[in-house]
Design a protein around this motif. Sequence first.
Motif, short mmCIF file in Angstrom:
data_model
loop_
_atom_site.label_atom_id
_atom_site.label_comp_id
_atom_site.label_asym_id
_atom_site.label_seq_id
_atom_site.Cartn_x
_atom_site.Cartn_y
_atom_site.Cartn_z
N ASP A 60 46.24 52.20 35.59
CA ASP A 60 47.18 52.51 37.51
C ASP A 60 46.69 50.63 38.09
N PHE A 61 47.59 51.09 39.35
CA PHE A 61 47.98 49.67 39.54
C PHE A 61 46.88 49.50 41.36
N GLU A 62 46.21 48.27 41.23
CA GLU A 62 45.55 48.20 42.13
C GLU A 62 46.07 48.72 43.54
N GLU A 63 46.20 49.02 44.87
CA GLU A 63 46.59 49.46 45.84
C GLU A 63 47.27 48.49 46.61
N GLU A 64 46.48 46.86 46.91
CA GLU A 64 46.96 46.30 47.34
C GLU A 64 48.00 45.63 47.16
N SER A 65 47.43 44.66 46.02
CA SER A 65 48.22 43.20 44.84
C SER A 65 49.01 44.54 44.00
N LYS A 66 49.04 45.74 43.77
CA LYS A 66 49.57 46.50 42.82
C LYS A 66 49.30 45.37 41.47
N ARG A 67 48.95 44.67 41.12
CA ARG A 67 47.95 44.08 40.03
C ARG A 67 47.62 45.17 39.11
N MET A 68 47.73 45.40 37.88
CA MET A 68 47.77 46.43 36.81
C MET A 68 45.95 46.24 36.48
N ARG A 69 45.40 47.96 36.92
CA ARG A 69 44.07 48.01 36.84
C ARG A 69 43.52 49.07 35.65
N LEU A 70 42.59 48.88 35.35
CA LEU A 70 41.71 49.65 33.77
C LEU A 70 41.48 51.37 35.09
N LYS A 71 41.91 52.17 34.54
CA LYS A 71 41.37 53.26 35.31
C LYS A 71 40.57 53.89 33.91
N SER A 72 40.56 54.07 33.01
CA SER A 72 40.05 54.85 31.71
C SER A 72 39.98 54.13 30.66
N THR A 73 39.17 54.81 29.89
CA THR A 73 39.75 54.25 28.61
C THR A 73 39.52 55.66 27.26
N HIS A 74 40.56 55.86 26.03
CA HIS A 74 40.15 57.04 25.68
C HIS A 74 39.20 56.56 24.57
N PRO A 75 38.62 57.99 24.40
CA PRO A 75 37.03 57.54 22.90
C PRO A 75 37.34 57.36 22.16
N GLY A 76 36.18 56.12 22.23
CA GLY A 76 36.56 55.58 20.80
C GLY A 76 37.29 54.35 21.08
N ILE A 77 37.07 53.98 22.29
CA ILE A 77 38.23 52.13 22.62
C ILE A 77 37.04 51.84 23.31
N SER A 78 37.08 51.00 23.64
CA SER A 78 35.73 49.94 24.54
C SER A 78 36.76 48.93 25.94
N VAL A 79 36.01 48.52 26.49
CA VAL A 79 36.75 47.82 27.95
C VAL A 79 36.98 46.92 26.93
N GLN A 80 35.91 46.48 26.77
CA GLN A 80 37.09 44.97 25.45
C GLN A 80 37.60 44.78 24.38
N ASP A 81 37.97 46.37 23.90
CA ASP A 81 38.95 46.85 22.92
C ASP A 81 40.41 46.38 23.65
N VAL A 82 40.43 47.24 24.91
CA VAL A 82 41.65 46.69 25.93
C VAL A 82 41.90 45.59 26.08
N ILE A 83 40.90 44.42 26.47
CA ILE A 83 40.76 43.51 26.84
C ILE A 83 41.61 42.70 25.85
N ASP A 84 40.86 42.58 25.02
CA ASP A 84 41.33 41.66 23.73
C ASP A 84 42.85 41.85 23.24
N ASN A 85 43.44 43.45 23.87
CA ASN A 85 44.58 43.83 22.70
C ASN A 85 45.60 43.39 24.43
N THR A 86 45.16 43.10 25.36
CA THR A 86 46.18 42.54 26.33
C THR A 86 46.35 41.52 27.19
N GLY A 87 47.77 40.91 27.02
CA GLY A 87 48.02 39.61 27.18
C GLY A 87 47.84 38.92 29.47
N PHE A 88 47.69 39.20 29.72
CA PHE A 88 47.45 38.91 31.25
C PHE A 88 46.03 39.81 31.83
#
Lengths: 301, 301, 268, 268
Positions: free
Chosen positions: C205-233
């Motif tokens: 989702d988007f953080e309320e003030e900055s409207k920067r993209m924010r991780l809200k939930s990961t799908h089963p079997g996906i780690s937070v690190q998986d998401v970070i590793d696949n995100t270019g910002f």
Amino acid sequence: MPQEMQRKKVVIDETEAAGWIKDGMTIIIGGFITSSHPMAILRRIIKNGVRNLTVIGSASSGLDVDLLIGAGCARKVISPYVAGEAIAPIGPFFRVAAERGEIDVWEIDESMYYCGLRAAAHLLPFMPWRGCVGTSYPEVNPDIKVFRDPINNETLLAVPAIKPDVAILHAAVADPYGNVQHVGTGFGDRAQHLAADKTIVQVEKIVPNEEIRKEPAKTSIVGADALVRAPYGAHPYSSPGFYIEDLEHLKEYVTAANVYAKSGDRGPFDAYLEKYIFGPKDHMEYLERTGIRRLFSLYEY
Amino acid sequence: MPQEMQRKKVVIDETEAAGWIKDGMTIIIGGFITSSHPMAILRRIIKNGVRNLTVIGSASSGLDVDLLIGAGCARKVISPYVAGEAIAPIGPFFRVAAERGEIDVWEIDESMYYCGLRAAAHLLPFMPWRGCVGTSYPEVNPDIKVFRDPINNETLLAVPAIKPDVAILHAAVADPYGNVQHVGTGFGDRAQHLAADKTIVQVEKIVPNEEIRKEPAKTSIVGADALVRAPYGAHPYSSPGFYIEDLEHLKEYVTAANVYAKSGDRGPFDAYLEKYIFGPKDHMEYLERTGIRRLFSLYEY
Amino acid sequence: MSAETAKDYTTKELMAAFIANDLEDGLGILVGANLPVPRAGVLLAHLTHGPNMRIIISFTRANLVNEPVLEPFEFITDWRASRWAEAYYIHSDFIDYIKRYGMNEIFFIGGLQFDRYGNSNLIGIGNDYKKLKFRGPGGVGSGDKGAHCKRYYIYTNSHSKRTFVERLDFVTAYGWGEGGRDARKKMGIPGEGPRYVITPLCIMDFEEESKRMRLKSTHPGISVQDVIDNTGFELIVPENVPTTTPPTETQIQVLRNRIDLEGILRRK
Amino acid sequence: MSAETAKDYTTKELMAAFIANDLEDGLGILVGANLPVPRAGVLLAHLTHGPNMRIIISFTRANLVNEPVLEPFEFITDWRASRWAEAYYIHSDFIDYIKRYGMNEIFFIGGLQFDRYGNSNLIGIGNDYKKLKFRGPGGVGSGDKGAHCKRYYIYTNSHSKRTFVERLDFVTAYGWGEGGRDARKKMGIPGEGPRYVITPLCIMDFEEESKRMRLKSTHPGISVQDVIDNTGFELIVPENVPTTTPPTETQIQVLRNRIDLEGILRRK
């Protein structure tokens, strides 16, 4: 009734209709992605070797526009999208021709597309629009101007008129006098007609005037300048109420186009052109090559 | 099916519908000169004693608007024309109220009328237009600005958005969910709906959803916020496919209005109001007073 | 019918259920042909809690609540889908529908690239517009819908550093611009903008003030690190990132028996 | 059928014939309800030499060439006239019809006042807009049609010094502005403007260079002096002013047998 008191019939054949399109003209093409493109006429335009067209596709253009690019007819493309949904996420020729600078793309989105056509229909230089404020469109298409409106001083885009010389459409039926009726909604065909200097409509059937008068509310275009009788004329695309897409044919096209896009080998695409466009002497021969078995396999509810 | 999975029906009666209209609001009224005005609701609005309305008539308004002026409901009128063709070349109350400054007229022509509604539908502050360049409209209506367009520097008019709070329309049929179908073309009703915050449509008949689905192309308004069942609800005006104008009634109105316009004597008009608006407790009682013989005499092809 | 958590579901079914849970009754929504997950999510909302939704399908407006089974179609133009129509939707008139329909609709917007503020790009990849490295299909309607719909969802089948990038080459749909909760208001843009980003890995989702993209939930079997590793910002990552809420048994039943009989969402 | 001059005709029939003679095949023309003479003129052209005219009647488009008798209607909205329809004419869409239809149409424009350059006024009479001496019905569509039709005709049932005035109180339809053959071009107005002025006394046109109103012909029984005496500005009067060309026998037959069975044009 004296001869001069007869209404003028505007039915011509696809060869004559295609003859209206000369090098360098601006054409706009009806339909939507995989439906209702005036392919019988477009194939003839390609066969005629017309060059340097400005091709305005439908609001979401299909591989009809891609084919015109691949066949070397288009110099400039005006369209918010050129692709074929799951069949071709990006038009193969559109992609490589744009990347190589072989075509100019006049970049707009769907709303600006219709705004530009409206401006032309209104005989106005522009139409204001708010969608796409803040995007790159005015940078990549400098004809689109960011301006302040004269009433509230709000920031808006001025979308210039899009002015086709000829609209080429496909519809269900028409009477011989140019009263056209679609099955289905007709997508953006009305707007294309209203913006163009002339309109050619190919139809599945010519019907008596009495048929049109039975349901006048269905008349979508009044006064087509020319009509072409072209049963299965949208093939390989669908024609609502008549036939669905010919997936096999579309895949044949995409396969051939992708060989060129990926390897530069035009062989398969040239064979496609020869088989479906340069070989057949007219639309009926194209249908013969497609085969009646295939044609009626598409004839579903 | 659980209760919460039922579609919401939006049918209310004319009393409730008229209750939506409060002092000072901006309403827009459907129809055209002598056809398809939502009279059942308008009569109730008058009966409710609503005041200071901004009344936007149809592109050519009829004596419906004149009646609202005569009944004291209107403070401002937005319309290109208020009259009744041969029956009343100028609306009698419109004329005297404008001459005496009892109403403000926001002067526009038909093209600007639709431009203003379009601008509202587009959420834009204005729409450009060329018709009426060189005329007095921008002088008598200073909200209309003469400006130079940002593309070609041509002189055009900027027509401000016309933003009704509520559109009140009359149509042939609707299903209980707000899908409305007209008989006939619907005049400018679609544009009025698209510009308004809310839309109330009174119809000759409520029909099952299946009837609407038989001819979905005929659906002219989707999602009316409220529907009112009002057979003969446009009377004394015509309702295409149902009944023609009640000339006798219209002449009764014009005669009474003209007495006031020429002599200042409100007696005949007050009697008219009492007979047709303040007296009857609801639309059905209005129809009873009109009489079944008269009503069916209007029931022609 | 059961509100219990389903025992067996695929990630695509979970994504469809997430979408359905976020769609309130009364919205207007286009159901297209080639995005099976959003299609299923929208129809699931319609059939479970959205009897007054207005479904735009094959250029008609329809209500499908009473239809037992909703066959998918291969192309958006497939006129066979018009059998449910209550009204036609003339495409060229959509610019006139903004106030009364568009602003009550939600959309799914895709892209070749997305940035941290939810801006998206469908034009192409490359610094020079005249010499693109990769030409995309074009923005279609996304630029306008980004401004003129109630809110929208960014939907992509590809979550990688090539799609989630530091800086877009071009902007076709304006999300939160350069950031900030008033970014859209300052531009005069009426729609609420992007609400969630739905990918095969996670929901953002988007953080309320900055409207920067924010991780809200990961799908089963996906780690937070998986998401970070696949995100270019740099993504905003809260301390606790839950797993995306699983579908209910009822949702799975409706999906499999009325919306997705072909099992497109069950394919891995 | 005969091209011979009719022996017996009324001034209204003569005016209708004048209109018919000036309308070429292929035009689009609105036929309204409360101007019997223009109605008859248009239909006469359609039935005698305009098989491809497009008649706009009761918000439909029709071709009436094969209809034996054309009943008049009391109001423009009379839906009974739709029985001839080939297409609907949605009134709110007319602004989108300018290029393809509007610019091929002709109109009849009326007014409370006209000036020597064919400008017209339907707003009202008086110096102060806020305190009009006489409030008119409003400009209806005349302002736009004046700009956005192929050409138009000024038509009035009242030829007097009160209608043909030195200076308009307000301009609702722009004719030739302040005069001059380039007056409209300078304003960017596409239509050809007013061609003739048709009154119960005479036909007037506009002198080619100055675009000042000029007497073209007088109707039977009307003298040049009658016209001058009833015109509030200085009209250009050529040395020889003919009588308006009478209708042919054929025209009178068609008028009386197919268009005006009620004899509205025969009433004095």
